[in-house]
Design an enzyme around this catalytic site. Structure first.
Site, PDB file in Angstrom:
ATOM      1  N   THR A 187      -8.517  -0.985  -1.350  1.00  0.00           N
ATOM      2  CA  THR A 187      -8.659  -0.191  -2.566  1.00  0.00           C
ATOM      3  C   THR A 187      -8.328   1.275  -2.320  1.00  0.00           C
ATOM      4  O   THR A 187      -8.394   1.759  -1.195  1.00  0.00           O
ATOM      5  CB  THR A 187     -10.096  -0.295  -3.123  1.00  0.00           C
ATOM      6  OG1 THR A 187     -10.236   0.599  -4.232  1.00  0.00           O
ATOM      7  CG2 THR A 187     -11.140   0.070  -2.087  1.00  0.00           C
ATOM      8  N   ASP A 232      -8.354  -6.056  -4.497  1.00  0.00           N
ATOM      9  CA  ASP A 232      -8.445  -4.719  -5.037  1.00  0.00           C
ATOM     10  C   ASP A 232      -9.839  -4.590  -5.668  1.00  0.00           C
ATOM     11  O   ASP A 232     -10.508  -5.601  -5.895  1.00  0.00           O
ATOM     12  CB  ASP A 232      -7.347  -4.549  -6.107  1.00  0.00           C
ATOM     13  CG  ASP A 232      -7.537  -3.300  -6.925  1.00  0.00           C
ATOM     14  OD1 ASP A 232      -7.682  -2.218  -6.326  1.00  0.00           O
ATOM     15  OD2 ASP A 232      -7.546  -3.405  -8.181  1.00  0.00           O
ATOM     16  N   GLY A 252      -6.077   7.417  -6.798  1.00  0.00           N
ATOM     17  CA  GLY A 252      -6.864   8.357  -5.995  1.00  0.00           C
ATOM     18  C   GLY A 252      -7.369   9.500  -6.869  1.00  0.00           C
ATOM     19  O   GLY A 252      -6.592  10.134  -7.583  1.00  0.00           O
ATOM     20  N   THR A 277     -10.076   3.514  -4.027  1.00  0.00           N
ATOM     21  CA  THR A 277     -11.284   4.280  -4.340  1.00  0.00           C
ATOM     22  C   THR A 277     -12.099   4.616  -3.085  1.00  0.00           C
ATOM     23  O   THR A 277     -11.908   4.039  -2.017  1.00  0.00           O
ATOM     24  CB  THR A 277     -12.136   3.519  -5.398  1.00  0.00           C
ATOM     25  OG1 THR A 277     -12.936   4.456  -6.105  1.00  0.00           O
ATOM     26  CG2 THR A 277     -13.031   2.478  -4.765  1.00  0.00           C
ATOM     27  N   ASP A 327     -11.075  -1.552  -8.283  1.00  0.00           N
ATOM     28  CA  ASP A 327     -11.104  -1.047  -9.661  1.00  0.00           C
ATOM     29  C   ASP A 327     -10.144  -1.826 -10.546  1.00  0.00           C
ATOM     30  O   ASP A 327      -8.955  -1.933 -10.255  1.00  0.00           O
ATOM     31  CB  ASP A 327     -10.755   0.444  -9.677  1.00  0.00           C
ATOM     32  CG  ASP A 327     -11.815   1.247  -8.969  1.00  0.00           C
ATOM     33  OD1 ASP A 327     -12.964   1.221  -9.428  1.00  0.00           O
ATOM     34  OD2 ASP A 327     -11.504   1.878  -7.938  1.00  0.00           O
ATOM     35  N   ARG A 341      -5.299  12.431  -8.565  1.00  0.00           N
ATOM     36  CA  ARG A 341      -5.253  12.392 -10.037  1.00  0.00           C
ATOM     37  C   ARG A 341      -5.588  13.768 -10.614  1.00  0.00           C
ATOM     38  O   ARG A 341      -4.973  14.222 -11.563  1.00  0.00           O
ATOM     39  CB  ARG A 341      -6.234  11.323 -10.538  1.00  0.00           C
ATOM     40  CG  ARG A 341      -6.095  10.986 -12.014  1.00  0.00           C
ATOM     41  CD  ARG A 341      -6.885   9.731 -12.337  1.00  0.00           C
ATOM     42  NE  ARG A 341      -6.349   8.586 -11.631  1.00  0.00           N
ATOM     43  CZ  ARG A 341      -7.083   7.600 -11.106  1.00  0.00           C
ATOM     44  NH1 ARG A 341      -8.390   7.591 -11.247  1.00  0.00           N
ATOM     45  NH2 ARG A 341      -6.498   6.613 -10.456  1.00  0.00           N
TER      46      ARG A 341
HETATM   47  C1  XBP Z   1      -8.363   2.772  -8.354  1.00  0.00           C
HETATM   48  C2  XBP Z   1      -8.047   4.191  -8.353  1.00  0.00           C
HETATM   49  C3  XBP Z   1      -9.062   5.140  -7.939  1.00  0.00           C
HETATM   50  C4  XBP Z   1     -10.223   5.350  -8.872  1.00  0.00           C
HETATM   51  C5  XBP Z   1     -10.948   6.601  -8.493  1.00  0.00           C
HETATM   52  O1  XBP Z   1      -7.733   2.159  -7.291  1.00  0.00           O
HETATM   53  O2  XBP Z   1      -6.943   4.578  -8.644  1.00  0.00           O
HETATM   54  O3  XBP Z   1      -8.405   6.363  -7.829  1.00  0.00           O
HETATM   55  O4  XBP Z   1      -9.740   5.542 -10.202  1.00  0.00           O
HETATM   56  O5  XBP Z   1     -11.430   6.548  -7.215  1.00  0.00           O
HETATM   57  P1  XBP Z   1      -7.864   0.581  -6.978  1.00  0.00           P
HETATM   58  P2  XBP Z   1     -11.727   7.875  -6.354  1.00  0.00           P
HETATM   59  O6  XBP Z   1      -7.573  -0.162  -8.260  1.00  0.00           O
HETATM   60  O7  XBP Z   1      -6.819   0.375  -5.931  1.00  0.00           O
HETATM   61  O8  XBP Z   1      -9.236   0.321  -6.461  1.00  0.00           O
HETATM   62  O9  XBP Z   1     -12.088   8.969  -7.320  1.00  0.00           O
HETATM   63  O10 XBP Z   1     -12.875   7.493  -5.459  1.00  0.00           O
HETATM   64  O11 XBP Z   1     -10.490   8.225  -5.584  1.00  0.00           O
HETATM   65 MG    MG Z   2      -6.985  -1.730  -9.424  1.00  0.00          MG
END
Ligand code: XBP
Ligand code: MG
Length: 236
Positions: free
Chosen positions: A122, A9, A52, A124, A11, A56
């Site tokens: 991910t 992952d 996402g 993101t 973030d 969100r």
């Molecule tokens: C992290 C998320 C993402 C980011 C924002 O997901 O939930 O939505 O907060 O990214 P992960 P975007 O931990 O799976 O990486 O604004 O680009 O959608």
């Molecule tokens: Mg994460």
């Protein structure tokens, strides 16, 4: 089965990006558009229930600004806000805004040297991953599953299933590394043994089903991951 690949992952796992990265980027996009939306650190923690950025924003609007969503151009506006947010986020990262978490660089290099294949799964946006990781680390990843590559974001298993399919590997030959309950659910639903390393926002979440819950990845070796992978396979 022997461990063949690690799926990371981004973030929260590779870097603690949410509070001081994504959140200010959303706020900058709202301010630039002349909107009165502002997400403080506590509110943002609640909004993280939805993965996402576009999803969100829609979730926030549903609760706090329903007239925004009722407008015919709501989807177009969310897309435009999201594009602006990505621009602000990438800019923040390019100024060295967010460091990688302890142990990440060493584990990626050690895993690669040990012959493990590496991938990313991910929620993101792809540009955000490239902005976070320097080219020499980015080059270690064979596949990057990110953002809208799949229709359903975490906790749905889709992004992990996409990566497994792209790598032609069964889930039993891979481990996922996650930081959140939504991420853990996604990985477990795809049949993956999962190691969790919680970050700022996710420390109190429910990680039942994880192979291990670690404060950070410092000191984690490919050998240790191999042991966890085998224990997952034998307990299934
Ligand atoms: C992290 C998320 C993402 C980011 C924002 O997901 O939930 O939505 O907060 O990214 P992960 P975007 O931990 O799976 O990486 O604004 O680009 O959608
Ligand atoms: Mg994460």
């Amino acid at each position: 089965m022997t461990l063949q690949a690690l799926i990371f992952d981004v973030d929260g796992t590779l870097a603690d990006t949410e509070r001081d990265g994504h959140r200010p980027a959303f706020n900058a996009a709202f301010a630039e558009a002349g909107m009165d939306w502002h997400w403080d650190a506590d509110l943002y923690g609640e909004l993280l229930a939805v993965t996402g950025g576009k999803e969100r924003m829609a979730f926030y609007a549903e609760r706090h600004d329903p007239t925004f969503l009722a407008a015919a151009d709501a989807e177009t506006r969310i897309r435009a806000l999201h594009a602006a947010k990505t621009r602000h986020y990438v800019d923040l990262l390019s100024r060295g805004g967010i460091p990688l978490r302890p142990g990440v660089v060493a584990l990626l290099h050690a895993a690669h040297a040990a012959g493990l294949r590496l991938a990313i799964a991910t929620t993101t946006t792809p540009e955000n991953v490239t902005a976070l990781l320097p080219p020499e680390l980015m080059g270690l990843f064979e596949k990057v599953g990110a953002g809208d590559t799949v229709a359903n974001k975490k906790p749905a298993p889709d992004i992990y299933q996409w990566v497994l399919q792209e790598m032609h590997l069964p889930a039993s030959a891979c481990l996922a590394i996650e930081d959140s309950e939504n991420g853990l659910k996604a990985a477990l639903s795809a049949g993956l043994g999962t190691v969790v390393t919680p970050c700022g926002y996710t420390r109190e979440q429910d990680f039942r089903g994880a192979l291990a819950v670690l404060p950070h990845l410092d000191g984690v070796s490919p050998g240790l991951l191999e042991v966890w992978c085998s224990s997952y396979a034998s307990n299934k």
